[in-house]
Design an enzyme around this catalytic site. Structure first.
Site, PDB file in Angstrom:
ATOM      1  N   TYR A  51       0.835  -1.208   0.000  1.00  0.00           N
ATOM      2  CA  TYR A  51       0.000   0.000   0.000  1.00  0.00           C
ATOM      3  C   TYR A  51       0.870   1.259   0.000  1.00  0.00           C
ATOM      4  O   TYR A  51       0.645   2.180  -0.792  1.00  0.00           O
ATOM      5  CB  TYR A  51      -0.924  -0.034   1.225  1.00  0.00           C
ATOM      6  N   ILE A  82     -10.149   7.756   7.417  1.00  0.00           N
ATOM      7  CA  ILE A  82     -11.460   8.296   7.028  1.00  0.00           C
ATOM      8  C   ILE A  82     -12.512   7.216   7.285  1.00  0.00           C
ATOM      9  O   ILE A  82     -12.287   6.043   6.974  1.00  0.00           O
ATOM     10  CB  ILE A  82     -11.471   8.665   5.522  1.00  0.00           C
TER      11      ILE A  82
HETATM   12  N1  LIG Z   1     -10.607   5.350   4.100  1.00  0.00           N
HETATM   13  C1  LIG Z   1      -9.415   5.745   4.463  1.00  0.00           C
HETATM   14  O1  LIG Z   1      -9.094   5.812   5.655  1.00  0.00           O
HETATM   15  C2  LIG Z   1      -8.394   6.132   3.429  1.00  0.00           C
HETATM   16  C3  LIG Z   1      -7.192   6.678   3.865  1.00  0.00           C
HETATM   17  C4  LIG Z   1      -6.234   7.043   2.947  1.00  0.00           C
HETATM   18  C5  LIG Z   1      -6.476   6.879   1.587  1.00  0.00           C
HETATM   19  N2  LIG Z   1      -7.647   6.329   1.172  1.00  0.00           N
HETATM   20  C6  LIG Z   1      -7.835   6.163  -0.266  1.00  0.00           C
HETATM   21  O2  LIG Z   1      -9.079   6.704  -0.662  1.00  0.00           O
HETATM   22  C7  LIG Z   1      -9.544   6.034  -1.838  1.00  0.00           C
HETATM   23  C8  LIG Z   1     -10.997   5.621  -1.612  1.00  0.00           C
HETATM   24  O3  LIG Z   1     -11.060   4.712  -0.538  1.00  0.00           O
HETATM   25  P1  LIG Z   1     -12.345   4.486   0.376  1.00  0.00           P
HETATM   26  O4  LIG Z   1     -11.922   4.613   1.766  1.00  0.00           O
HETATM   27  O5  LIG Z   1     -13.490   5.287  -0.136  1.00  0.00           O
HETATM   28  O6  LIG Z   1     -12.560   2.932   0.169  1.00  0.00           O
HETATM   29  P2  LIG Z   1     -13.564   2.102  -0.740  1.00  0.00           P
HETATM   30  O7  LIG Z   1     -13.074   0.685  -0.650  1.00  0.00           O
HETATM   31  O8  LIG Z   1     -14.955   2.421  -0.356  1.00  0.00           O
HETATM   32  O9  LIG Z   1     -13.302   2.696  -2.195  1.00  0.00           O
HETATM   33  C9  LIG Z   1     -12.414   2.169  -3.141  1.00  0.00           C
HETATM   34  C10 LIG Z   1     -13.183   1.986  -4.431  1.00  0.00           C
HETATM   35  O10 LIG Z   1     -12.282   1.536  -5.457  1.00  0.00           O
HETATM   36  C11 LIG Z   1     -12.949   0.528  -6.189  1.00  0.00           C
HETATM   37  N3  LIG Z   1     -11.993  -0.358  -6.843  1.00  0.00           N
HETATM   38  C12 LIG Z   1     -11.266  -1.354  -6.285  1.00  0.00           C
HETATM   39  N4  LIG Z   1     -10.525  -1.963  -7.223  1.00  0.00           N
HETATM   40  C13 LIG Z   1     -10.796  -1.347  -8.407  1.00  0.00           C
HETATM   41  C14 LIG Z   1     -10.342  -1.531  -9.745  1.00  0.00           C
HETATM   42  N5  LIG Z   1      -9.455  -2.485 -10.053  1.00  0.00           N
HETATM   43  N6  LIG Z   1     -10.838  -0.709 -10.707  1.00  0.00           N
HETATM   44  C15 LIG Z   1     -11.736   0.234 -10.402  1.00  0.00           C
HETATM   45  N7  LIG Z   1     -12.202   0.470  -9.146  1.00  0.00           N
HETATM   46  C16 LIG Z   1     -11.730  -0.325  -8.171  1.00  0.00           C
HETATM   47  C17 LIG Z   1     -13.783  -0.208  -5.154  1.00  0.00           C
HETATM   48  O11 LIG Z   1     -14.847  -0.944  -5.726  1.00  0.00           O
HETATM   49  C18 LIG Z   1     -14.281   0.932  -4.283  1.00  0.00           C
HETATM   50  O12 LIG Z   1     -15.501   1.459  -4.738  1.00  0.00           O
HETATM   51  C19 LIG Z   1      -8.593   4.853  -2.046  1.00  0.00           C
HETATM   52  O13 LIG Z   1      -7.654   5.193  -3.047  1.00  0.00           O
HETATM   53  C20 LIG Z   1      -7.917   4.708  -0.710  1.00  0.00           C
HETATM   54  O14 LIG Z   1      -6.625   4.125  -0.804  1.00  0.00           O
HETATM   55  C21 LIG Z   1      -8.621   5.962   2.059  1.00  0.00           C
END
Ligand SMILES: NC(=O)c1ccc[n+]([C@@H]2O[C@H](COP(=O)([O-])OP(=O)(O)OC[C@H]3O[C@@H](n4cnc5c(N)ncnc54)[C@H](O)[C@@H]3O)[C@@H](O)[C@H]2O)c1
Length: 275
Positions: A185, A218
């Site tokens: 990651y 988040i």
């Molecule tokens: N939630 C947190 O604490 C957090 C912290 C830091 C960064 N992020 C980043 O924020 C972004 C969104 O995360 P989130 O928390 O909303 O999680 P989430 O799992 O709800 O969202 C990720 C989305 O990406 C989609 N996805 C997965 N593989 C895919 C692929 N091969 N092609 C297209 N779409 C794909 C999933 O279906 C999902 O809808 C991510 O990049 C994550 O790394 C989240």
């Protein structure tokens, strides 16, 4: 972008946002925030309902009758904006090319690309020496190569139109420092920040800005998973988990015409976790 537009005014602009299928996801919040600011939106995900992380239930989505992308299309349309739902894998060139092409075909153009999709938590969450090769490759393919693959056809479209534009990459605090059991990651999110800086250098004189947002913990389904809870136990000065809307507001700032002097940045939205 027109000079007379106010900050936040995205009327007449089109955004493509990846990873929008989950009800509590950051992608949904970004799509709705940009739509409220006036943009029409192409929303995408791997499958219409989005993919789940390990050890995560989707009870809230079931209870709300959440259908994934079709539900979000309805929400965007109820704001008076147009929406197109597209499915495909951001980490496959064929899919990335066709999602960008379909969005351009549907709306006539795209001005803003938000690379939000992220690989689900899985076997990569382990000591670096115990991460299976396929899990490492998957995370890099979706989180890092996905940005490369989606950005290419979008940028070529902007260059053909000689149009300004915006790319906002959702990286992570894990793109700025290492955390244990986050080898793949962190590598993928450091790569996201690297790509952001390179593309910002390459495109600055064309009116195209490229920035990254680095969320801290988040409250999304990702955090509700067992591995997510480990991160959310980090104490932030603000002493709460962030919300998807905290991230969406920062994306709106970067996507708006008034941010045209901001590029190559990796902005932490994390309650002060990293400073
Ligand atoms: N939630 C947190 O604490 C957090 C912290 C830091 C960064 N992020 C980043 O924020 C972004 C969104 O995360 P989130 O928390 O909303 O999680 P989430 O799992 O709800 O969202 C990720 C989305 O990406 C989609 N996805 C997965 N593989 C895919 C692929 N091969 N092609 C297209 N779409 C794909 C999933 O279906 C999902 O809808 C991510 O990049 C994550 O790394 C989240």
């Amino acid at each position: 972008m027109r000079e007379d537009e106010d900050m936040g005014d995205l009327v007449g602009h089109v955004a493509l946002v990846t990873g929008c299928g989950r009800m509590q996801g950051i992608g949904r919040a970004i799509a709705l925030t940009l739509a409220r600011a006036g943009a029409d939106i192409a929303i995408t995900d791997l499958v219409a309902g989005g993919v789940q992380n390990v050890a995560e239930g989707n009870e809230a989505e079931r209870a709300a009758g959440w259908q994934g992308l079709p539900s979000l299309v309805d929400e965007i349309e109820s704001l008076g904006r147009k929406a197109i739902a597209l499915t495909g894998d951001v980490g496959l060139k064929r899919d990335a090319d066709s999602m960008v092409a379909e969005a351009i075909k549907g709306f006539g153009k795209v001005d803003i690309l938000v690379n939000n999709a992220g690989a689900p938590h899985g076997a990569d969450r382990n000591w670096t020496w115990d991460v299976p090769e396929e899990a490492f490759d998957d995370v890099m393919r979706i989180n890092a190569k996905g940005i490369f693959l989606m950005s290419g056809p979008f940028i070529r479209h902007l260059l053909e139109r000689e149009a300004p534009g915006r790319i906002v990459n959702i990286a992570s605090g894990a793109g700025k420092r290492g955390y244990p059991k986050r080898g793949a990651y962190c590598a993928s999110k450091f790569a996201a920040i690297g790509l952001t800086q390179v593309m910002a250098e390459e495109l600055g004189d064309r009116g195209i800005t490229v920035n990254a947002i680095c969320p801290g913990p988040i409250a999304t389904a990702r955090q509700a998973s067992r591995e997510g809870q480990a991160i959310s136990s980090f104490r932030t000065p603000v002493q709460r988990l962030g919300t998807a809307d905290d991230i969406a507001r920062a994306v709106l700032f970067l996507a708006a015409p008034s941010a045209d002097y901001v590029t190559g940045q990796s902005i932490s939205i994390d309650g002060g976790l990293l400073m």
